[in-house]
Design an enzyme around this catalytic site. Structure first.
Site, PDB file in Angstrom:
ATOM      1  N   HIS A 151      67.861  33.932  -1.765  1.00 24.53           N
ATOM      2  CA  HIS A 151      66.775  34.200  -0.813  1.00 24.53           C
ATOM      3  C   HIS A 151      65.826  33.013  -0.702  1.00 24.53           C
ATOM      4  CE1 HIS A 151      67.763  38.432  -0.303  1.00 24.53           C
ATOM      5  NE2 HIS A 151      67.992  38.478  -1.597  1.00 24.53           N
ATOM      6  N   CYS A 509      98.623  36.549  -4.450  1.00 23.18           N
ATOM      7  CA  CYS A 509      97.775  37.385  -3.587  1.00 23.18           C
ATOM      8  C   CYS A 509      97.835  36.776  -2.191  1.00 23.18           C
ATOM      9  CB  CYS A 509      96.347  37.417  -4.122  1.00 23.18           C
ATOM     10  SG  CYS A 509      95.169  38.174  -2.997  1.00 23.18           S
ATOM     11  N   CYS A 546      94.264  43.980   1.681  1.00 17.26           N
ATOM     12  CA  CYS A 546      95.085  45.083   1.129  1.00 17.26           C
ATOM     13  C   CYS A 546      94.558  45.561  -0.211  1.00 17.26           C
ATOM     14  CB  CYS A 546      96.555  44.688   1.031  1.00 17.26           C
ATOM     15  SG  CYS A 546      97.012  43.832  -0.495  1.00 17.26           S
TER      16      CYS A 546
HETATM   17  C1  LIG Z   1      73.019  45.945  -3.775  1.00 16.07           C
HETATM   18  C2  LIG Z   1      72.276  44.782  -4.379  1.00 16.07           C
HETATM   19  C3  LIG Z   1      72.152  43.595  -3.656  1.00 16.07           C
HETATM   20  C4  LIG Z   1      71.455  42.518  -4.207  1.00 16.07           C
HETATM   21  N1  LIG Z   1      71.426  41.351  -3.502  1.00 16.07           N
HETATM   22  C5  LIG Z   1      70.796  40.277  -4.043  1.00 16.07           C
HETATM   23  C6  LIG Z   1      70.790  39.051  -3.348  1.00 16.07           C
HETATM   24  O1  LIG Z   1      71.403  38.904  -2.285  1.00 16.07           O
HETATM   25  N2  LIG Z   1      70.085  38.024  -3.895  1.00 16.07           N
HETATM   26  C7  LIG Z   1      69.398  38.149  -5.067  1.00 16.07           C
HETATM   27  O2  LIG Z   1      68.736  37.196  -5.475  1.00 16.07           O
HETATM   28  N3  LIG Z   1      69.444  39.297  -5.775  1.00 16.07           N
HETATM   29  C8  LIG Z   1      70.138  40.361  -5.309  1.00 16.07           C
HETATM   30  N4  LIG Z   1      70.207  41.511  -6.026  1.00 16.07           N
HETATM   31  C9  LIG Z   1      69.619  41.545  -7.365  1.00 16.07           C
HETATM   32  C10 LIG Z   1      70.519  40.844  -8.394  1.00 16.07           C
HETATM   33  O3  LIG Z   1      71.840  41.288  -8.281  1.00 16.07           O
HETATM   34  C11 LIG Z   1      70.001  41.134  -9.811  1.00 16.07           C
HETATM   35  O4  LIG Z   1      68.635  40.806  -9.845  1.00 16.07           O
HETATM   36  C12 LIG Z   1      70.710  40.345 -10.872  1.00 16.07           C
HETATM   37  O5  LIG Z   1      72.099  40.454 -10.760  1.00 16.07           O
HETATM   38  C13 LIG Z   1      70.276  40.860 -12.246  1.00 16.07           C
HETATM   39  O6  LIG Z   1      71.004  40.167 -13.226  1.00 16.07           O
HETATM   40  P1  LIG Z   1      70.855  40.563 -14.747  1.00 16.07           P
HETATM   41  O7  LIG Z   1      71.614  39.567 -15.521  1.00 16.07           O
HETATM   42  O8  LIG Z   1      69.411  40.755 -15.084  1.00 16.07           O
HETATM   43  O9  LIG Z   1      71.486  42.029 -14.871  1.00 16.07           O
HETATM   44  P2  LIG Z   1      73.051  42.512 -15.030  1.00 16.07           P
HETATM   45  O10 LIG Z   1      73.952  41.772 -14.162  1.00 16.07           O
HETATM   46  O11 LIG Z   1      73.031  43.994 -14.874  1.00 16.07           O
HETATM   47  O12 LIG Z   1      73.372  42.136 -16.513  1.00 16.07           O
HETATM   48  C14 LIG Z   1      72.839  42.821 -17.610  1.00 16.07           C
HETATM   49  C15 LIG Z   1      73.958  42.980 -18.635  1.00 16.07           C
HETATM   50  O13 LIG Z   1      73.420  43.480 -19.855  1.00 16.07           O
HETATM   51  C16 LIG Z   1      74.434  44.249 -20.477  1.00 16.07           C
HETATM   52  N5  LIG Z   1      73.776  45.122 -21.460  1.00 16.07           N
HETATM   53  C17 LIG Z   1      72.872  46.095 -21.218  1.00 16.07           C
HETATM   54  N6  LIG Z   1      72.501  46.669 -22.371  1.00 16.07           N
HETATM   55  C18 LIG Z   1      73.192  46.045 -23.357  1.00 16.07           C
HETATM   56  C19 LIG Z   1      73.235  46.236 -24.762  1.00 16.07           C
HETATM   57  N7  LIG Z   1      72.480  47.154 -25.374  1.00 16.07           N
HETATM   58  N8  LIG Z   1      74.065  45.434 -25.487  1.00 16.07           N
HETATM   59  C20 LIG Z   1      74.836  44.492 -24.869  1.00 16.07           C
HETATM   60  N9  LIG Z   1      74.830  44.290 -23.529  1.00 16.07           N
HETATM   61  C21 LIG Z   1      74.010  45.069 -22.789  1.00 16.07           C
HETATM   62  C22 LIG Z   1      75.039  45.013 -19.312  1.00 16.07           C
HETATM   63  O14 LIG Z   1      76.328  45.498 -19.615  1.00 16.07           O
HETATM   64  C23 LIG Z   1      75.024  43.978 -18.208  1.00 16.07           C
HETATM   65  O15 LIG Z   1      76.259  43.326 -18.094  1.00 16.07           O
HETATM   66  C24 LIG Z   1      70.881  42.622  -5.500  1.00 16.07           C
HETATM   67  C25 LIG Z   1      71.022  43.807  -6.233  1.00 16.07           C
HETATM   68  C26 LIG Z   1      71.714  44.873  -5.690  1.00 16.07           C
HETATM   69  C27 LIG Z   1      71.880  46.126  -6.484  1.00 16.07           C
END
Ligand SMILES: Cc1cc2nc3c(=O)[nH]c(=O)nc-3n(C[C@H](O)[C@H](O)[C@H](O)COP(=O)(O)OP(=O)(O)OC[C@H]3O[C@@H](n4cnc5c(N)ncnc54)[C@H](O)[C@@H]3O)c2cc1C
Length: 600
Positions: A151, A509, A546
């Site tokens: 963004h 693929c 597919c």
């Molecule tokens: C539909 C949608 C569209 C989006 N589009 C955008 C976009 O276009 N641009 C943008 O900037 N953002 C976007 N976002 C937001 C973005 O995807 C998230 O902010 C980002 O992926 C978060 O990353 P993260 O690493 O914090 O979380 P996650 O990817 O959820 O990673 C956290 C990890 O922690 C692990 N975990 C949790 N608890 C434990 C535990 N106790 N022990 C070990 N492991 C654990 C989980 O298994 C998980 O893999 C979007 C979100 C959604 C839902």
């Protein structure tokens, strides 16, 4: 309207400093009026804690918001809703003690884009770093279930961490992608005006973009939009153009960050769920996981939708997360040729909402993503899709006259981890000396990830520097050498590769044109890749029209061959997710369709 009133109207939230915070008694009066006697609010350690029972999930969320922005550190919402059980963190069925008795300088909890970016930043230092991920791979949750948009930073509320990290992260991704050897494009975003009233909002939009420090923006007339985007709806009244908006593949980016961190010495332990922590003198002394108990000098909480639960393990749950689902349609890759920019046409009221409203995002692979929706619903990992959410997305198709529902090849859902203050929690814990939070990372978390990682890694280094000398690594290698992606290579280069290694010439693929050689490269990665979904995340085999109908049996054989096992032992994703139920008399695999049961 004054500028601050203006801001409040746009965000829908009020802001109070700690000194002028609303007393709990006042909040309770407000809650009683709106929710009866069910909900009560009390102050605990600087946060407002909600307890009691409310009849609906929507009521629970509304009560949480009613207490946000009132000058507290956070809102902890422990309200119960009859019939809605609390989510329970369940570890994978693995217990081998590999972590027992070990000690690391830093332990990162969570292998999403945020955790992996932090791991890569920490790899710059002479430190022992472990990343624990409860799933079988990185990017299994929100980091692979999003729109991949870097963004521009216009939509975030001015003055928030979201706004600052978004704009910084946006500038960092392009050079970072070059280092990681993954594709990044900057098509820019067109926010189309629905009518003259929307177009009149341009000065306000420009003021907000300026306040957030967004790089460049322009007003485009209706004529300019039609010239640049001939398929854009004729129903538009010009656009707000934000040239800094970018696109990347979120799962490829997460994998690349993790691979580069691993190549620089970070240890990744999959199927390892952090289940508890032991504290000694205000510090986390031990982390308990299903794969053993170990020590860490600093703990980084990057646990996505479970980050409040992980904070609670250390006795530092000063915020709670609520889940805002988002669903997207995925259109066939041929649709990419019909538009150049990211396009949306929000309603005038959208600016008051807590989400950006969705639109049409053209990916680097050519697919157009339509969405996402935004719906408050319980379930930290509930990725089901609902027909009404899909229908809701249909409205975006009219923005591009060449699109229709017949081009949908699949759909998906992701879950945003939101705080009630609608901002990221990126800070050293106030209560636990060796804990750093990177929590509440909802959108724009992907765009912000490199900036979040730089700050969180610096915080972790600061904690360690109090008790040891932390030196940079002289042999840190920021560059990742990518494996070849034949589809994107010029013909001569492809031919040369195939001449050296004929497996690059065997296309497995057909939809995504992925060869056997590319799948074998993925299987030989520095991170363990043992399942069909892990292969898919790296190569896109099975992501085409597919959806793996053609290539799954062949990928299965290649994975089995590389692992020296039979197709019946190959997993779709985590432990126990066998793809085959058994073999037939002619030694053909019987494939399990994970949605439908056993099929031939
Ligand atoms: C539909 C949608 C569209 C989006 N589009 C955008 C976009 O276009 N641009 C943008 O900037 N953002 C976007 N976002 C937001 C973005 O995807 C998230 O902010 C980002 O992926 C978060 O990353 P993260 O690493 O914090 O979380 P996650 O990817 O959820 O990673 C956290 C990890 O922690 C692990 N975990 C949790 N608890 C434990 C535990 N106790 N022990 C070990 N492991 C654990 C989980 O298994 C998980 O893999 C979007 C979100 C959604 C839902």
């Amino acid at each position: 309207m004054s500028r601050s009133a203006d801001r409040k109207a746009v965000s829908g939230m009020s802001d109070k400093s700690f000194e002028e915070r609303t007393p709990p008694g006042k909040l309770n009066e407000r809650l009683r009026k709106e929710f009866g006697d069910g909900a009560t609010a009390a102050e605990r350690s600087g946060s407002i804690v909600l307890e009691g029972v409310v009849p609906t999930w929507a009521g629970r969320i509304a009560a949480g918001y009613a207490c946000a922005g009132q000058g507290y550190r956070g809102v902890v919402n422990d309200l119960e809703v009859p019939g809605v059980p609390a989510d329970v963190l369940s570890p994978p069925p693995v217990s081998d003690g590999v972590l027992d008795g070990l000690s690391f300088d830093v332990a990162i909890v969570g292998g999403g884009v945020v955790g992996c970016a932090i791991a890569r930043e920490l790899a710059r230092w002479q430190l022992s770093v472990v990343l624990l991920e409860k799933e079988y791979d990185v990017a299994v949750h929100t980091s692979s279930r999003n729109d991949g948009m870097v963004h521009d930073g216009f939509a975030a509320k001015p003055g928030t961490k979201k706004a600052a990290y978004n704009v910084r992260g946006n500038r960092m991704w392009e050079p970072l992608c070059r280092d990681l050897g993954i594709e990044f494009s900057r098509p820019g975003s067109l926010v189309l005006f629905r009518g003259s009233a929307s177009a009149a909002a341009y000065p306000l939009m420009a003021a907000r973009a300026k306040e957030n420090g967004v790089d460049g923006w322009e007003y485009w007339s209706r004529k300019r939009v039609m010239a640049e985007e001939p398929n854009a709806t004729h129903d538009q009244h010009g656009a707000f153009y934000l040239p800094s908006a970018g696109i990347l593949s979120p799962y490829k980016a997460t994998v690349a960050l993790a691979e580069n961190a691993a190549a620089n010495g970070v240890r990744f332990v999959f199927d390892a769920c952090v289940l508890g922590m032991e504290l000694e003198s205000g510090r986390i002394a031990m982390l308990r996981t299903n794969r053993g108990t170990f020590r860490a000098g600093v703990v980084v909480n990057a646990a996505g939708n479970w980050a409040d639960v992980v904070a609670g393990m250390a006795g530092d749950r000063f915020f709670s997360l609520h889940q805002r689902r988002g669903s997207d349609l995925v259109l066939d890759s041929v649709t990419g040729a019909t538009q150049r920019h990211i396009m949306s046409m929000p309603s005038l009221f959208q600016v008051r909402e807590k989400t950006k409203g969705g639109g049409l995002v053209k990916t680097n692979e050519g697919n157009i993503l339509v969405g996402p929706t935004a719906r408050e619903q319980p379930g930290r990992e509930d990725y089901s899709t609902a027909p009404e959410e899909m229908r809701e997305l249909e409205r975006h198709l009219r923005v591009n006259a060449k699109l229709s529902m017949s081009q949908v090849i699949t759909y998906f859902t992701g879950v945003r981890p939101c705080t009630y203050d609608e901002d990221f929690v990126i800070e050293r814990s106030a209560r636990v000396a060796n804990l750093v939070h990177a929590a509440g990372i909802q959108s724009p978390g992907l765009a912000s990830a490199p900036a979040i990682a730089a700050d969180v890694a610096a915080m972790a280094v600061d904690v360690l520097a109090a008790s040891m000398r932390v030196r940079p690594r002289a042999d840190w290698r920021p560059l990742r050498v990518p494996t070849p992606e034949l589809k994107r290579l010029p013909l001569e280069e492809r031919a040369a590769l195939i001449a050296r290694n004929p497996s690059y010439g065997r296309v497995v693929c057909r939809c995504e044109e992925v060869s056997e050689g590319e799948i074998r490269d993925a299987l030989g990665s520095i991170l363990p890749v043992t399942s069909l979904d892990a292969v898919k995340r790296r190569t896109r085999a099975g992501m085409g029209r597919c959806h793996g109908g053609f290539c799954t049996p062949r990928v299965l054989e290649i994975v089995a061959d590389a692992a020296g096992t039979t197709p019946c032992r190959v997993l779709k994703k985590g432990p126990g997710s066998y793809v085959c139920a058994g073999e037939t008399k002619r030694r053909m695999a019987v494939v399990v369709d994970h949605a439908e049961g056993v099929t031939a």
